[in-house]
Design an enzyme around this catalytic site. Structure first.
Site, PDB file in Angstrom:
ATOM      1  N   LYS A  13      40.874   8.497  12.018  1.00 55.80           N
ATOM      2  CA  LYS A  13      40.205   8.646  10.714  1.00 55.80           C
ATOM      3  C   LYS A  13      40.909   9.694   9.855  1.00 55.80           C
ATOM      4  CE  LYS A  13      36.317  10.006  12.541  1.00 55.80           C
ATOM      5  NZ  LYS A  13      36.704   9.994  13.966  1.00 55.80           N
ATOM      6  N   ARG A  88      27.569  11.186  10.639  1.00 54.68           N
ATOM      7  CA  ARG A  88      27.731  10.914  12.061  1.00 54.68           C
ATOM      8  C   ARG A  88      26.406  10.538  12.714  1.00 54.68           C
ATOM      9  NH1 ARG A  88      32.669  14.002  12.908  1.00 54.68           N
ATOM     10  NH2 ARG A  88      33.535  13.591  14.952  1.00 54.68           N
ATOM     11  N   ARG A 127      46.871  14.867  21.135  1.00 57.42           N
ATOM     12  CA  ARG A 127      46.707  15.382  19.762  1.00 57.42           C
ATOM     13  C   ARG A 127      47.113  16.850  19.693  1.00 57.42           C
ATOM     14  NH1 ARG A 127      41.446  14.218  16.267  1.00 57.42           N
ATOM     15  NH2 ARG A 127      40.289  15.089  18.040  1.00 57.42           N
ATOM     16  N   ARG A 160      43.268  21.457  20.125  1.00 58.29           N
ATOM     17  CA  ARG A 160      41.907  21.817  19.726  1.00 58.29           C
ATOM     18  C   ARG A 160      41.049  22.130  20.946  1.00 58.29           C
ATOM     19  NH1 ARG A 160      39.888  17.374  15.524  1.00 58.29           N
ATOM     20  NH2 ARG A 160      38.069  17.591  16.861  1.00 58.29           N
ATOM     21  N   ARG A 171      32.102  13.635  23.907  1.00 57.18           N
ATOM     22  CA  ARG A 171      32.121  13.268  22.486  1.00 57.18           C
ATOM     23  C   ARG A 171      32.073  11.755  22.311  1.00 57.18           C
ATOM     24  NH1 ARG A 171      37.301  16.135  20.891  1.00 57.18           N
ATOM     25  NH2 ARG A 171      36.986  15.357  18.795  1.00 57.18           N
TER      26      ARG A 171
HETATM   27  P1  ADP Z   1      37.255  14.095  15.516  1.00 53.49           P
HETATM   28  O1  ADP Z   1      38.401  14.217  14.534  1.00 53.49           O
HETATM   29  O2  ADP Z   1      37.717  14.108  16.916  1.00 53.49           O
HETATM   30  O3  ADP Z   1      36.370  12.931  15.209  1.00 53.49           O
HETATM   31  P2  ADP Z   1      35.969  16.185  14.007  1.00 53.49           P
HETATM   32  O4  ADP Z   1      36.999  17.159  13.620  1.00 53.49           O
HETATM   33  O5  ADP Z   1      35.524  15.207  12.994  1.00 53.49           O
HETATM   34  O6  ADP Z   1      36.414  15.429  15.343  1.00 53.49           O
HETATM   35  O7  ADP Z   1      34.679  16.938  14.552  1.00 53.49           O
HETATM   36  C1  ADP Z   1      34.780  17.928  15.554  1.00 53.49           C
HETATM   37  C2  ADP Z   1      33.384  18.412  15.913  1.00 53.49           C
HETATM   38  O8  ADP Z   1      32.756  18.995  14.751  1.00 53.49           O
HETATM   39  C3  ADP Z   1      32.402  17.336  16.356  1.00 53.49           C
HETATM   40  O9  ADP Z   1      32.522  17.022  17.734  1.00 53.49           O
HETATM   41  C4  ADP Z   1      31.056  17.993  16.026  1.00 53.49           C
HETATM   42  O10 ADP Z   1      30.712  18.981  16.975  1.00 53.49           O
HETATM   43  C5  ADP Z   1      31.366  18.703  14.717  1.00 53.49           C
HETATM   44  N1  ADP Z   1      31.082  17.821  13.565  1.00 53.49           N
HETATM   45  C6  ADP Z   1      31.993  17.341  12.672  1.00 53.49           C
HETATM   46  N2  ADP Z   1      31.390  16.565  11.750  1.00 53.49           N
HETATM   47  C7  ADP Z   1      30.075  16.542  12.080  1.00 53.49           C
HETATM   48  C8  ADP Z   1      28.923  15.904  11.552  1.00 53.49           C
HETATM   49  N3  ADP Z   1      28.998  15.086  10.463  1.00 53.49           N
HETATM   50  N4  ADP Z   1      27.725  16.112  12.166  1.00 53.49           N
HETATM   51  C9  ADP Z   1      27.615  16.898  13.223  1.00 53.49           C
HETATM   52  N5  ADP Z   1      28.647  17.527  13.791  1.00 53.49           N
HETATM   53  C10 ADP Z   1      29.881  17.361  13.237  1.00 53.49           C
HETATM   54  P1  ADP Z   2      40.214  11.278  14.171  1.00 53.24           P
HETATM   55  O1  ADP Z   2      40.262  11.993  12.844  1.00 53.24           O
HETATM   56  O2  ADP Z   2      39.560   9.931  14.082  1.00 53.24           O
HETATM   57  O3  ADP Z   2      39.638  12.124  15.258  1.00 53.24           O
HETATM   58  P2  ADP Z   2      43.117  11.661  14.235  1.00 53.24           P
HETATM   59  O4  ADP Z   2      43.578  11.173  12.910  1.00 53.24           O
HETATM   60  O5  ADP Z   2      43.072  13.132  14.462  1.00 53.24           O
HETATM   61  O6  ADP Z   2      41.706  10.973  14.607  1.00 53.24           O
HETATM   62  O7  ADP Z   2      44.034  10.974  15.361  1.00 53.24           O
HETATM   63  C1  ADP Z   2      43.856  11.268  16.758  1.00 53.24           C
HETATM   64  C2  ADP Z   2      45.229  11.389  17.435  1.00 53.24           C
HETATM   65  O8  ADP Z   2      45.879  10.118  17.446  1.00 53.24           O
HETATM   66  C3  ADP Z   2      46.188  12.327  16.720  1.00 53.24           C
HETATM   67  O9  ADP Z   2      47.001  12.949  17.695  1.00 53.24           O
HETATM   68  C4  ADP Z   2      47.010  11.406  15.821  1.00 53.24           C
HETATM   69  O10 ADP Z   2      48.300  11.954  15.565  1.00 53.24           O
HETATM   70  C5  ADP Z   2      47.091  10.140  16.662  1.00 53.24           C
HETATM   71  N1  ADP Z   2      47.069   8.898  15.873  1.00 53.24           N
HETATM   72  C6  ADP Z   2      46.428   8.651  14.703  1.00 53.24           C
HETATM   73  N2  ADP Z   2      46.627   7.371  14.298  1.00 53.24           N
HETATM   74  C7  ADP Z   2      47.417   6.791  15.247  1.00 53.24           C
HETATM   75  C8  ADP Z   2      47.963   5.457  15.416  1.00 53.24           C
HETATM   76  N3  ADP Z   2      47.734   4.482  14.526  1.00 53.24           N
HETATM   77  N4  ADP Z   2      48.721   5.228  16.509  1.00 53.24           N
HETATM   78  C9  ADP Z   2      48.931   6.210  17.421  1.00 53.24           C
HETATM   79  N5  ADP Z   2      48.452   7.461  17.330  1.00 53.24           N
HETATM   80  C10 ADP Z   2      47.698   7.758  16.261  1.00 53.24           C
END
Ligand code: ADP
Ligand code: ADP
Ligand code: ZN
Length: 213
Positions: A13, A88, A127, A160, A171
């Site tokens: 995302k 979420r 990541r 992270r 998660r």
């Molecule tokens: P990812 O990129 O792996 O989806 P995020 O960076 O979006 O993770 O979120 C990391 C953490 O921050 C989540 O696991 C949660 O604890 C918190 N968080 C982020 N967005 C929200 C939300 N909309 N509601 C509740 N918690 C959130």
């Molecule tokens: P989210 O915001 O949904 O948690 P991220 O954008 O941080 O996801 O992506 C999660 C991990 O996967 C990161 O290490 C990113 O560089 C990698 N990644 C993202 N898109 C792709 C893809 N299309 N193919 C392979 N790896 C990807």
């Protein structure tokens, strides 16, 4: 144009939101990034959020909604925005909906980036993130030009705190329980679009551009 990115943690995302933001000149709003910035700066909000995040749990709706609604009320959001990681939960989606209705606005697109759980674990374990500018890399799939260093700003990359395998599993289950129901929620509003997130970054982006046209 108001866009919501849906999908499991690690689905890509943030990677896609960043590209959409650049192409369409819209702000990329990541609630996770805002929480991490607050943790780094040692704010009260950061202290509250950290305990939940480290456990792989969601930060309470009340706190998250307040923070998000404050962010989207800023001037740079007048032409729209891309929400990455919000909503979420159903209550978060309803709170956003109520606020938008009040303003006579609505979400135009909810883009669900679909990636099966098996692929997620590999994405998250590789990541690497820039603690300064939030750019995201992957050891194997999207490596930085110089190992361990951010292409954008030269800062050392970090793992992270919540990307440890045990936390990732937690998660993922939180995602299935609390976030996946949003797919139905936006489906019923006729704004849902699904893309295959297992493709290369550029192919996923191409599919998203076709939707936003
Ligand atoms: P990812 O990129 O792996 O989806 P995020 O960076 O979006 O993770 O979120 C990391 C953490 O921050 C989540 O696991 C949660 O604890 C918190 N968080 C982020 N967005 C929200 C939300 N909309 N509601 C509740 N918690 C959130
Ligand atoms: P989210 O915001 O949904 O948690 P991220 O954008 O941080 O996801 O992506 C999660 C991990 O996967 C990161 O290490 C990113 O560089 C990698 N990644 C993202 N898109 C792709 C893809 N299309 N193919 C392979 N790896 C990807
Ligand atoms: Zn950087």
């Amino acid at each position: 144009m108001k866009i919501i990115m849906l999908g499991a943690p690690g689905a890509g995302k943030g990677t896609q939101a960043e590209k959409i933001a650049e192409k369409y000149g819209l702000p990329h709003i990541s609630t996770g990034d805002i929480f991490r910035k607050n943790i780094k700066e040692g704010t009260e909000l950061g202290r509250e959020a950290k305990g939940y995040m480290d456990k792989g749990a969601l930060v309470p709706d009340e706190l998250t909604v307040r923070m998000l609604l404050d962010r989207v009320s800023k001037n740079d959001c007048k032409e729209g925005y891309i929400l990455d990681g919000f909503p979420r939960t159903i209550p978060q989606a309803e709170a956003l909906d109520a606020e938008l209705t009040k303003l006579g606005e609505k979400i135009d697109y909810a883009v669900d980036v679909e990636v099966p759980d098996e692929n997620i674990v590999k994405r998250m374990s590789g990541r690497r993130a820039c603690p300064k500018c939030q750019a995201t890399y992957h050891l194997e799939f999207i490596p930085p030009k110089q190992e361990g260093v951010c292409d954008e700003c030269g800062t050392g990359l970090v793992i992270r705190d919540d990307d440890k395998p045990e936390t990732v599993q937690k998660r993922l289950s939180v995602y299935h329980e609390q976030t996946q129901p949003l797919i139905d929620f936006y489906g019923k509003k006729n704004v849902l679009h699904t893309v295959d997130g297992t493709q290369d970054v550029e192919d996923v982006f191409k599919a998203i551009k076709d939707i936003l046209k």
